[in-house]
Design a protein around this motif. Structure first.
Motif, PDB file in Angstrom:
ATOM      1  N   ASN A  42       0.373  -6.984   7.032  1.00  9.32           N
ATOM      2  CA  ASN A  42       0.305  -5.656   7.225  1.00  9.32           C
ATOM      3  C   ASN A  42      -0.818  -5.310   8.284  1.00  9.32           C
ATOM      4  N   THR A  96      -4.340  -4.354   7.172  1.00  4.66           N
ATOM      5  CA  THR A  96      -5.064  -5.166   6.172  1.00  4.66           C
ATOM      6  C   THR A  96      -5.815  -5.915   6.972  1.00  4.66           C
ATOM      7  N   ARG A 136     -11.332 -11.137   7.132  1.00  3.22           N
ATOM      8  CA  ARG A 136     -10.294 -11.399   6.314  1.00  3.22           C
ATOM      9  C   ARG A 136      -9.475 -12.460   7.070  1.00  3.22           C
ATOM     10  N   THR A 168       3.685  -6.991   0.560  1.00  5.62           N
ATOM     11  CA  THR A 168       2.417  -7.277   1.550  1.00  5.62           C
ATOM     12  C   THR A 168       1.472  -8.247   0.889  1.00  5.62           C
ATOM     13  N   PRO A 218       0.915  -1.170  -0.158  1.00  2.65           N
ATOM     14  CA  PRO A 218      -0.037   0.039   0.095  1.00  2.65           C
ATOM     15  C   PRO A 218       0.719   1.242  -0.059  1.00  2.65           C
ATOM     16  N   ARG A 243      -6.368  -8.628  -2.451  1.00  3.44           N
ATOM     17  CA  ARG A 243      -7.728  -8.562  -2.335  1.00  3.44           C
ATOM     18  C   ARG A 243      -8.350 -10.207  -2.080  1.00  3.44           C
ATOM     19  N   SER A 285      -0.866  -9.808   2.348  1.00 12.03           N
ATOM     20  CA  SER A 285      -2.172  -9.682   2.825  1.00 12.03           C
ATOM     21  C   SER A 285      -2.981  -8.328   2.078  1.00 12.03           C
ATOM     22  N   PHE A 286      -2.155  -7.494   1.413  1.00 14.84           N
ATOM     23  CA  PHE A 286      -2.808  -6.417   0.411  1.00 14.84           C
ATOM     24  C   PHE A 286      -3.440  -7.052  -0.683  1.00 14.84           C
ATOM     25  N   HIS A 296       0.335   2.398   9.538  1.00 14.09           N
ATOM     26  CA  HIS A 296      -0.721   1.922  10.654  1.00 14.09           C
ATOM     27  C   HIS A 296       0.022   2.828  11.868  1.00 14.09           C
TER      28      HIS A 296
END
Length: 384
Positions: A105, A108, A113, A73, A24, A78, A75-76, A144
């Motif tokens: 991250n 996220t 999720r 990342t 991100p 979708r 986990s970034f 964050h």
């Protein structure tokens, strides 16, 4: 009629690293192959990833024990994109029988999720906490705050994950004791603690940010004192774990096992059989746009002596060290005899210990490990 010569079967590969280069934001200390996503690029990445997974499955016998999605990342991605990636891996290479890690991250994470990630087959999360101190996070350029990091860890733990937390040390003004204790109090079973390193070409380097050796050493030693006092074992230079919570995937690197590298910029250690004087290949894939265009990976052939120095460089990072007899069997090099002068010199200096065939770095040796390994590479000890 003579029989045709038997072609040796390559060793089974049991570990897979998948590189997800999208982030991100780009942190000012980061020198990994990362970039922000652009329209259509992720779709092309996923299609190429599936194609490469198919090719790896055709080229090597694979029975995966561990899978590790790093970045970037991961986990970034979708939810549907990550599901597509996992399907590509599962379809062609299988899935890890022992451990499957997703780098995360904090920004996220949500309960929904986390449930999705567990359903995909991930059981371990490596969370980029870095600090629990908002001014330190701001300095590090993290997207964050401290509360988001706390919430991410507790959400993942509630979702059934084994959780590892990353910390960066030696940051000016960082309340290190509070960071370490706060992370442990959240309930993580594993901590990776890395000294802030200023790499050439990064925004920090261009801004002239510096980390003093005194700050490095303080972070190095204070982190160990805190974590071992809280019941963690320092099982590798930068890694601490509760009993039984070591990273199985990373141990494959540290013990010089073979592993596949999938994705742009991903590195792998591949078996080679039937070629005299060659024990393997180390390949590093091209960066994203060249990788998408089909540019070949950079390949370095691993000779027996290179296999030994690689194994020493990685293995001496472990508290367990390296079994020289096992390394001799794996490489065909009589390691104890070949490097006797270097070993004897460093044992005398107090940087290495030799117990039977087990060679270990001392705490002092860990601090100067790059120089210790340089002496093995040069095959003669430095003076001093």
């Amino acid at each position: 009629m003579t029989d045709a010569p038997t072609v040796p079967t390559p060793p089974v590969v049991r570990h897979l690293y998948v590189h997800v280069p999208f982030c991100p934001t780009i942190c000012p200390y980061c020198d990994f192959h990362v970039l922000q996503r652009r329209a259509g690029v992720v779709e092309c990445y996923l299609a190429k990833l599936r194609e490469d997974a198919r090719a790896l499955a055709a080229a090597y016998p694979v029975d995966l024990q561990t899978v590790y999605l790093g970045g970037g990342t991961p986990s970034f991605l979708r939810d549907a994109e990550l599901a597509d990636l996992v399907d590509a891996v599962r379809t062609h290479l299988g899935w890890g029988a022992l451990e499957n890690t997703l780098e995360v991250n904090p920004g996220t994470v949500s309960a929904a999720r986390a449930t999705h990630w567990r359903a995909l087959g991930f059981d371990r999360a490596s969370v980029g906490v870095q600090s629990l101190h908002d001014p330190t996070l701001k300095f590090l350029g993290r997207p964050h705050d401290a509360q988001a990091a706390r919430d991410a860890v507790t959400t993942l733990l509630s979702g059934g994950f084994r959780v590892s937390g990353d910390l960066i040390t030696a940051v000016e003004g960082q309340p290190l004791d509070e960071d370490v204790r706060g992370l442990v109090e959240l309930g993580v079973e594993h901590v990776s603690a890395y000294t802030l390193t200023i790499e050439p070409g990064t925004p920090f380097a261009r801004r002239g940010v510096q980390v003093s050796e005194d700050a490095e050493r303080l972070g190095f030693e204070r982190t160990e004192a805190l974590l071992t006092g809280l019941g963690f074992e320092r099982y590798e230079i930068s890694n601490y774990a509760r009993p039984g919570a070591h990273s199985r995937h990373n141990r494959a690197y540290w013990t010089n096992q073979h592993y596949l590298g999938l994705g742009p910029g991903a590195a792998g250690h591949y078996p080679v059989t039937g070629t005299p004087g060659v024990l393997g290949e180390r390949r590093t894939n091209a960066h994203l746009h060249e990788w998408l265009a089909g540019t070949d990976a950079d390949v370095d052939v691993v000779t027996p002596e290179e296999f030994v120095t690689d194994a020493l460089f990685m293995g001496l990072r472990l508290r367990d060290g390296v079994d020289l007899a096992d390394l001799t069997t794996r490489s065909g090099v009589d390691v104890a005899a070949r490097y006797a002068p270097v070993i004897e010199q460093h044992v005398a200096r107090g940087t290495l210990t030799l117990d039977g065939t087990r060679l270990r770095a001392t705490p002092q040796g860990w601090w100067v490990l790059n120089q210790v390994i340089a002496d093995f590479l040069n095959d003669e000890p430095t003076q001093g």
